[in-house]
Scaffold this active site. Structure first.
Site, PDB file in Angstrom:
ATOM      1  N   CYS A  75      20.930  21.718  77.909  1.00  0.00           N
ATOM      2  CA  CYS A  75      19.690  21.984  77.183  1.00  0.00           C
ATOM      3  C   CYS A  75      18.667  20.958  77.665  1.00  0.00           C
ATOM      4  O   CYS A  75      18.870  19.749  77.484  1.00  0.00           O
ATOM      5  CB  CYS A  75      19.950  21.827  75.689  1.00  0.00           C
ATOM      6  SG  CYS A  75      18.494  21.998  74.653  1.00  0.00           S
ATOM      7  N   CYS A 185      14.201  25.666  80.931  1.00  0.00           N
ATOM      8  CA  CYS A 185      14.901  25.806  79.645  1.00  0.00           C
ATOM      9  C   CYS A 185      16.062  26.742  79.940  1.00  0.00           C
ATOM     10  O   CYS A 185      15.889  27.755  80.636  1.00  0.00           O
ATOM     11  CB  CYS A 185      13.973  26.406  78.600  1.00  0.00           C
ATOM     12  SG  CYS A 185      14.829  27.029  77.126  1.00  0.00           S
TER      13      CYS A 185
HETATM   14  N1  DGL Z   1      17.816  25.855  75.854  1.00  0.00           N
HETATM   15  C1  DGL Z   1      16.999  24.758  75.525  1.00  0.00           C
HETATM   16  C2  DGL Z   1      16.447  24.057  76.768  1.00  0.00           C
HETATM   17  O1  DGL Z   1      17.031  24.117  77.821  1.00  0.00           O
HETATM   18  C3  DGL Z   1      15.923  24.875  74.495  1.00  0.00           C
HETATM   19  C4  DGL Z   1      15.825  26.032  73.622  1.00  0.00           C
HETATM   20  C5  DGL Z   1      15.253  25.700  72.259  1.00  0.00           C
HETATM   21  O2  DGL Z   1      14.040  25.544  72.125  1.00  0.00           O
HETATM   22  O3  DGL Z   1      16.086  25.579  71.368  1.00  0.00           O
HETATM   23  O4  DGL Z   1      15.421  23.422  76.710  1.00  0.00           O
END
Ligand code: DGL
Length: 258
Positions: A75, A185
């Site tokens: 993430c 993301c």
């Molecule tokens: N999947 C997450 C990232 O790579 C963020 C998603 C969210 O905002 O929860 O930043």
């Protein structure tokens, strides 16, 4: 506490980290993976840094109890908020964090026009400023936050008319204008088809999933912690019920076919 440290935990705010897990599984099929998504608290990207740090630490603490040889923060948002503190808190575990693949894009297109799609938090963090400073100097970098995209992926609508409409709205002005777009993301690779439909086939989409998986493998090999198998995959989520777990498997299958 499990004293045998044999799991590789993969953590995300929700289902997005599956786009990293698919590369990890492909590279290291003999490993035991534990995927944990915090969908009950997603999205992280519109929260404050302190909130994201707290949620990330809460998840990491629980995962550590399972006996981990590595924690992959799949993430970008959680990496921006917490990776330095996580490494300090768990010096005996390999802690890997994903970050926007700006280096890859800048090397591929020196002097090019590069969009970076990421959550508002990732784009305003110091860590991203550092990346811009290191790799974005010779290119023209456009910050492209994408509010609403994570929610559509979390609800199983990565490929839907709603996604097409949202992408049209956000990216329409950039159609045919960019050499590359960094998907900063981990949820965004699941919307790659919709993103490409709007930007046009000439814009290359890049994400850090494969690089993160390679780095994990490299670090495990250096520590002589790679395992021969048998491999295993456990998927858990903070949301109760089967639906979110089924969505993870559906996304994993899509990713493996890509
Ligand atoms: N999947 C997450 C990232 O790579 C963020 C998603 C969210 O905002 O929860 O930043």
């Amino acid at each position: 506490m499990n004293t045998k440290k044999d799991f590789i935990a993969v953590f995300d705010s929700g289902v997005g980290g599956i786009s990293v897990l698919r590369h990890l599984l492909r590279l290291m099929p003999g490993e035991r993976f534990l995927y944990y998504g915090d969908s009950a608290n997603a999205p992280y990207g519109t929260r404050s840094r302190e909130e994201v740090k707290k949620l990330t630490f809460a998840a990491a603490e629980k995962l550590m109890e399972q006996g981990l040889k590595a924690l992959v923060v799949a993430c970008n948002t959680a990496t921006s908020a917490a990776i330095t503190d996580l490494r300090q808190a768990y010096p005996d575990t390999i802690v890997i964090g994903i970050e926007p693949a700006l280096k890859l894009a800048a090397e591929r297109f020196p002097g090019g026009r590069i969009g970076v799609m990421a959550t508002p938090m990732t784009l305003r963090e110091e860590k991203f400023e550092g990346l811009l400073h290191r790799y974005g100097q010779s290119s023209r970098v456009y910050r492209l936050p994408a509010p609403g995209l994570v929610e559509l992926v979390e609800s199983g609508r990565a490929d839907s008319p709603e996604m097409d409409a949202l992408m049209d709205n956000l990216l329409g002005p950039y159609r045919g204008q960019l050499d590359a777009v960094v998907l900063g993301c981990t949820h965004y690779p699941f919307a790659a088809a919709a993103i490409s439909r709007v930007l046009g086939e000439k814009t290359l989409l890049l994400d850090g999933g494969e690089g993160t998986a390679r780095e994990t493998q490299r670090r495990l090999a250096a520590a002589e912690l790679l395992s021969e198998g048998p491999g295993e995959l456990v998927i858990r989520n903070s949301l109760p019920g089967r639906e979110i777990i089924d969505l993870c498997y559906t996304l994993l299958k899509q990713g493996s076919e890509a």
